[in-house]
Design an enzyme around this catalytic site. Structure first.
Site, short mmCIF file in Angstrom:
data_model
loop_
_atom_site.label_atom_id
_atom_site.label_comp_id
_atom_site.label_asym_id
_atom_site.label_seq_id
_atom_site.Cartn_x
_atom_site.Cartn_y
_atom_site.Cartn_z
CG HIS A 145 -10.71 8.30 2.82
ND1 HIS A 145 -9.35 8.15 2.76
CD2 HIS A 145 -11.21 7.05 2.96
CE1 HIS A 145 -9.03 6.88 2.87
NE2 HIS A 145 -10.15 6.18 2.98
CG ASN A 150 -8.76 2.69 9.83
OD1 ASN A 150 -9.31 1.61 9.72
ND2 ASN A 150 -7.57 2.96 9.29
CG ASP A 174 -1.89 1.13 1.27
OD1 ASP A 174 -2.12 1.74 0.20
OD2 ASP A 174 -2.41 1.43 2.36
CG ASP A 182 -4.16 5.85 -2.12
OD1 ASP A 182 -4.54 5.41 -1.03
OD2 ASP A 182 -3.68 5.11 -3.00
NE ARG A 222 -5.19 8.13 5.94
CZ ARG A 222 -4.75 6.96 5.51
NH1 ARG A 222 -5.60 6.11 4.93
NH2 ARG A 222 -3.48 6.60 5.64
#
Length: 301
Positions: free
Chosen positions: A116, A213, A62, A91, A161
């Site tokens: 987001h 989260n 990731d 992202d 975020r």
């Protein structure tokens, strides 16, 4: 049958309704369309589409290696089959301000209900790893403003975020969140909070809902929805949970087959053929096909 029965606009309006409601809502991560169908059938309020889970499913870390086109196609396939709002990981928006505007329009066209954006630099890192770097609050605000400007459906939810808690501290992260709300963010996603008190401070400091989260093996303890609701959290995501469940079962099952030469001892834990057909509504496809092909060949040469 043949996908969702509601329109993308209706699902976006539902997402807005959930954010404005009194109850905390849960968005488990879906790694593929049938996963989203099971989430809906289990009674959850929404579906989350994780960038980390998607990259892992592709055999990639990731770190921003997946492209906008790949992620939008993935999101489209999931949004197509569920009547729940879908919330996707964008992202850093795949580039500068104009790229961010294009990103939101690609997701709108894919039937997604919200996304987001994060304030990391490129290439980004998983939110629960150390060593993350963030752009300035001004640069992130530009990303959010570009998303707002590019948005065509006002109900499409734009979430900001912030990954700044680890490097800059809680107070600085809250200051960033306030700036992001001023830039137009509808929802704040404070990543890698350490305890319930930090979530509570965030929720009381910003004028829009906040998200928690609850990813496994990360910086945050795995709190219950009741605990999170009590400190003001509105949305909970479980980004990689279904992937981890599936991969754990697959790895264990394959080892059993390798060791025993048969899957017979694994049958009890499998989804049955009947349940699979029920999940994807196989009978409705048969009914549809019968209704279309209802003519007779009699009398024709």
């Amino acid at each position: 049958m043949l996908g969702a029965t509601t329109t993308p606009a209706e699902r976006r309006a539902k997402f807005r309704e959930l954010l404005a409601g009194d109850q905390i809502v849960q968005f488990p991560g879906a790694i593929n369309p049938i996963n989203a169908q099971i989430i809906e059938q289990t009674g959850f309020e929404g579906v989350y589409i994780s960038g980390g889970a998607f990259s892992a499913a592709m055999g990639l870390p990731d770190i921003g290696l997946t492209t906008l086109t790949e992620v939008a196609d993935h999101g489209r396939n999931i949004a197509r089959v569920t009547n729940l709002p879908t919330f996707i990981d964008a992202d850093t928006g795949w580039g500068e301000a104009m790229n961010v505007a294009r990103t939101i329009q690609e997701f709108e066209d894919a039937g997604i209900s919200g996304m987001h954006l994060e304030d990391q630099v490129n290439p980004k890192r998983c939110g629960h790893l150390d060593g993350k770097e963030v752009v300035t609050a001004a640069e992130m605000s530009k990303r959010i403003k570009a998303a707002v400007k590019g948005r065509r459906d006002e109900n499409f939810v734009i979430s900001a975020r912030t990954d700044s808690r680890a490097g800059e501290g809680l107070d600085a992260a809250i200051d960033r969140a306030k700036a992001y709300v001023d830039a137009g963010a509808d929802l704040i996603f404070p990543e890698a909070m350490r305890d319930l008190g930090e979530f509570e401070k965030f929720a009381s400091s910003v004028d829009v809902p906040i998200l928690a989260n609850m990813t496994e093996f990360g910086k945050s303890e795995l709190f219950t929805t009741e605990q999170l609701a009590n400190v003001g959290v509105k949305v909970v995501i479980y980004p990689v949970t279904t992937l981890r469940l599936a991969m754990g079962a697959i790895k264990s099952g394959l080892q059993t087959i390798r060791d025993q030469g048969t899957q017979v001892d694994l049958l009890e834990g499998m989804q049955t053929r009947a349940d699979l057909y029920d999940t994807i509504d196989y009978a409705a496809y048969n009914d549809f096909d019968a209704a279309v092909f209802n003519f007779s060949q009699e009398g024709h040469q």
